[in-house]
Design a protein around this motif. Structure first.
Motif, PDB file in Angstrom:
ATOM      1  N   VAL A  77      69.673 -43.903  24.375  1.00 50.90           N
ATOM      2  CA  VAL A  77      69.783 -42.756  23.344  1.00 50.90           C
ATOM      3  C   VAL A  77      71.164 -42.563  22.891  1.00 50.90           C
ATOM      4  O   VAL A  77      70.986 -42.682  21.618  1.00 50.90           O
ATOM      5  CB  VAL A  77      69.832 -41.456  24.214  1.00 50.90           C
ATOM      6  CG1 VAL A  77      69.675 -40.457  23.093  1.00 50.90           C
ATOM      7  CG2 VAL A  77      68.286 -41.297  25.049  1.00 50.90           C
ATOM      8  N   LEU A 121      60.155 -38.223  22.940  1.00 52.25           N
ATOM      9  CA  LEU A 121      61.650 -38.132  22.640  1.00 52.25           C
ATOM     10  C   LEU A 121      61.892 -38.358  20.871  1.00 52.25           C
ATOM     11  O   LEU A 121      62.735 -37.388  20.764  1.00 52.25           O
ATOM     12  CB  LEU A 121      62.206 -39.175  23.308  1.00 52.25           C
ATOM     13  CG  LEU A 121      63.847 -39.128  23.294  1.00 52.25           C
ATOM     14  CD1 LEU A 121      64.195 -37.847  23.756  1.00 52.25           C
ATOM     15  CD2 LEU A 121      64.755 -40.181  23.811  1.00 52.25           C
ATOM     16  N   ILE A 141      66.270 -46.400  21.362  1.00 55.50           N
ATOM     17  CA  ILE A 141      64.953 -45.720  21.694  1.00 55.50           C
ATOM     18  C   ILE A 141      63.856 -46.719  21.315  1.00 55.50           C
ATOM     19  O   ILE A 141      62.638 -46.720  21.874  1.00 55.50           O
ATOM     20  CB  ILE A 141      64.907 -44.325  21.339  1.00 55.50           C
ATOM     21  CG1 ILE A 141      65.847 -43.635  21.730  1.00 55.50           C
ATOM     22  CG2 ILE A 141      63.589 -43.631  21.532  1.00 55.50           C
ATOM     23  CD1 ILE A 141      66.276 -42.231  21.319  1.00 55.50           C
ATOM     24  N   TRP A 173      64.336 -40.036  30.447  1.00 53.79           N
ATOM     25  CA  TRP A 173      65.199 -39.294  29.805  1.00 53.79           C
ATOM     26  C   TRP A 173      66.159 -38.605  30.145  1.00 53.79           C
ATOM     27  O   TRP A 173      67.044 -38.136  29.480  1.00 53.79           O
ATOM     28  CB  TRP A 173      64.640 -39.020  28.400  1.00 53.79           C
ATOM     29  CG  TRP A 173      63.682 -40.050  27.641  1.00 53.79           C
ATOM     30  CD1 TRP A 173      62.371 -40.076  27.504  1.00 53.79           C
ATOM     31  CD2 TRP A 173      64.059 -41.345  27.064  1.00 53.79           C
ATOM     32  NE1 TRP A 173      61.953 -41.274  27.194  1.00 53.79           N
ATOM     33  CE2 TRP A 173      63.042 -41.989  26.857  1.00 53.79           C
ATOM     34  CE3 TRP A 173      65.374 -41.877  27.182  1.00 53.79           C
ATOM     35  CZ2 TRP A 173      62.898 -43.164  26.071  1.00 53.79           C
ATOM     36  CZ3 TRP A 173      65.271 -43.207  26.418  1.00 53.79           C
ATOM     37  CH2 TRP A 173      64.297 -43.652  26.066  1.00 53.79           C
ATOM     38  N   VAL A 190      70.089 -42.101  28.939  1.00 54.18           N
ATOM     39  CA  VAL A 190      70.576 -41.542  27.843  1.00 54.18           C
ATOM     40  C   VAL A 190      71.740 -42.416  27.679  1.00 54.18           C
ATOM     41  O   VAL A 190      72.126 -42.611  26.304  1.00 54.18           O
ATOM     42  CB  VAL A 190      71.065 -40.132  28.511  1.00 54.18           C
ATOM     43  CG1 VAL A 190      72.139 -39.658  27.204  1.00 54.18           C
ATOM     44  CG2 VAL A 190      70.129 -39.202  28.518  1.00 54.18           C
TER      45      VAL A 190
END
Lengths: 281, 256
Positions: free
Chosen positions: B57, B225, B203, B48, B53
């Protein structure tokens, strides 16, 4: 300036209908200070709401400056009884006072002057950037008065404005209103259930009967101005006038009150008759 | 030490102690499903910060925020309409109650069918779920605005649009915010669910995919996360709320 003719207001319809205002007529001249006094629950707030155009009357009419009231008129401001629910807690004092001026066609600097002057004349210049809830009850009602004044109405309606402040503050606020009324040259219609207050403040006192309200009597108050909390209230005329209003209200309350508050339909009509005679006579 | 400082110290100390306990408890772990925390954290860093990302994410956050803000917009607008009109409120009540009662994941198959496997179906489901708390709270808030506040605006001839914006909305704001806060946590949940059903990134997808490929530390890192995201969202929300509703807190404190 303000003319109320045969005003009547009934809530609901059919069996559940309740008559709050039966028949009210009176006039207020320009520059006059008129008090409306009546027993608690006499429909005073209903009367004010219909006069201010917030509520349509069942029959009768209200005229302001020769024009029939059908919605809140431009020449009228209203100071509510409950300042804590009438001031906007998310606006600072100055913004509360300025809010009604948003749509008036005046320049920004002019608006600022009007607001500052109004806040100053109620003695709150130093609190202009505070929130209403940071102020005491009496100060909050001053803000509401400043807002009414800044709107520059010709008629200022006040609905039991000092009912929820302590006695000392109340006396201060009474004198404040008498002063700013001269400064702003505004006509005031002041509703109260306090007999002393009505006599102390008014040029005339309109005495209402109990619910449903009718005009019992209109009393001239010949006390000298400027009024003074001590000297005016010492005068024998003051005592005489307040006694007069007191008796009128007590009389208004006695038989008709018992009729209008409870009881089923049958005894009500029977008992209503002597009461009706009394009002007529 | 003052009471406040003590409390703050305890507030920080407790999570530290918990994390330390897990660290040591799991340190020598050879249970496959509970890898040592050190391994999980190392995986977390590799995964992460900031490898995935862009690929997982960001797509997740886009879905979450689009869905959430659509729900807030529709919920507040609908709430104002229903809140101001008792008639409309009555008429709409059965429909609202029915739609609200549908478990949103049940709509996912339909959404996939109609809107496809891309972002649209996920945004739809997130928005659908987040709508109700905002809507119902806005309805309550608007309907419950003190009539004196509105009457004051009317007496001073404030036009209806201004009354709505400067009187009704601020007055209803505390309740609207309460609904928005509930919805924010729902948005995160629905984001994960929607990504687990049919997705190729995000995610939620990553967590499920890691589990399926027996990459247990990766799975745990995704879960951590998500927890962190939820925590940060809530903290951020409270920060905004505290600013916007400063007057409300102040007036409440004064009233007590």
């Amino acid at each position: 300036m303000l003319k109320v003719t045969n005003l009547r207001k009934v809530y609901g319809s059919g069996d559940t209908a309740t008559e709050a205002v039966a028949d009210v007529s009176f006039e207020v001249d320009k520059g006059e200070f008129v008090c409306i006094v009546g027993p608690s629950g006499a429909g005073k707030t209903t009367l004010l709401k219909t006069m201010s155009g917030l509520m349509a009357p069942t029959s009768g009419e209200v005229e302001i400056a020769g024009q029939k009231v059908s919605g809140p008129p431009e020449q009228m401001a209203l100071v509510f009884q409950d300042y804590s629910r009438s001031l906007y807690p998310w606006m600072k004092v100055g913004d509360n006072v300025a809010f009604p001026l948003r749509r008036k066609k005046i320049s920004k600097s002019e608006r600022k002057d009007i607001v500052e002057h109004a806040v100053e004349s109620v003695g709150l210049a130093s609190s202009i950037d505070k929130y209403p809830w940071q102020l005491s009850g009496g100060m909050q009602q001053r803000v509401a008065i400043a807002r009414g004044l800044a709107y520059q109405p010709e008629v200022l309606l006040m609905d039991e404005p000092f009912a929820s402040v302590d006695a000392q503050t109340r006396a201060d606020l009474e004198d404040l209103v008498l002063n700013v009324r001269h400064e702003y040259g505004v006509t005031v219609l002041f509703v109260t259930h306090d007999i002393d207050e009505s006599v102390y403040m008014g040029d005339r006192v309109v005495i209402l009967s109990g619910r449903p309200s009718r005009v019992k009597e209109v009393l001239e108050v010949d006390l000298p101005r400027p009024r003074d909390q001590v000297e005016t209230k010492e005068l024998p005329e003051f005592a005489h006038l307040r006694a007069h209003v007191y008796r009128a209200i007590k009389g208004a309350q006695d038989p008709s009150e018992a009729v209008s508050t409870d009881a089923a339909d049958e005894p009500r009509t029977q008992r209503a008759e002597p009461g009706a005679e009394r009002v007529a006579g | 030490m003052s009471r406040r400082a003590t409390l703050a110290a305890v507030e920080i100390a407790v999570p530290v102690v918990v994390i330390a306990a897990i660290w040591f408890w799991s340190a020598g772990s050879d249970v496959y499903y509970y890898p040592p925390l050190s391994d999980v954290l190392k995986t977390f860093k590799d995964t992460w910060l900031f490898d995935r990302v862009g690929s997982d994410v960001i797509p997740s956050l886009i879905r979450l925020f689009f869905g959430y803000f659509i729900a807030v917009g529709v919920g507040v607008a609908g709430g104002i309409a229903l809140g101001m009109s008792p008639v409309l409120r009555r008429v709409a009540a059965p429909i609202v109650e029915f739609l609200r009662a549908i478990p949103a994941p049940a709509l996912l198959p339909f959404a996939l069918l109609v809107l496809g496997v891309g972002n649209d179906s996920k945004i739809f489901v997130i928005a659908f779920v987040c709508l109700w708390p905002v809507l119902l709270n806005a309805v309550d808030g608007v309907a419950g605005v003190d009539p004196t506040l509105v009457d004051t605006g009317r007496v001073y001839r404030i036009p209806a649009s201004d009354r709505l914006r400067y009187v009704v909305l601020p007055a209803a704001a505390p309740q609207i915010f309460a609904g928005m806060r509930t919805s924010l946590s729902l948005a995160l949940i629905l984001m994960v669910i929607s990504e687990m059903v049919a997705s190729s990134n995000g995610i939620g997808y990553f967590v499920l995919q890691s589990q399926r490929s027996f990459a247990i530390p990766e799975m745990w890192s995704g879960i951590i996360l998500l927890g962190l995201l939820g925590y940060v969202f809530n903290a951020g929300f409270l920060l905004v709320e505290r600013r916007v509703l400063a007057w409300y807190r102040g007036s409440r404190a004064g009233a007590e």
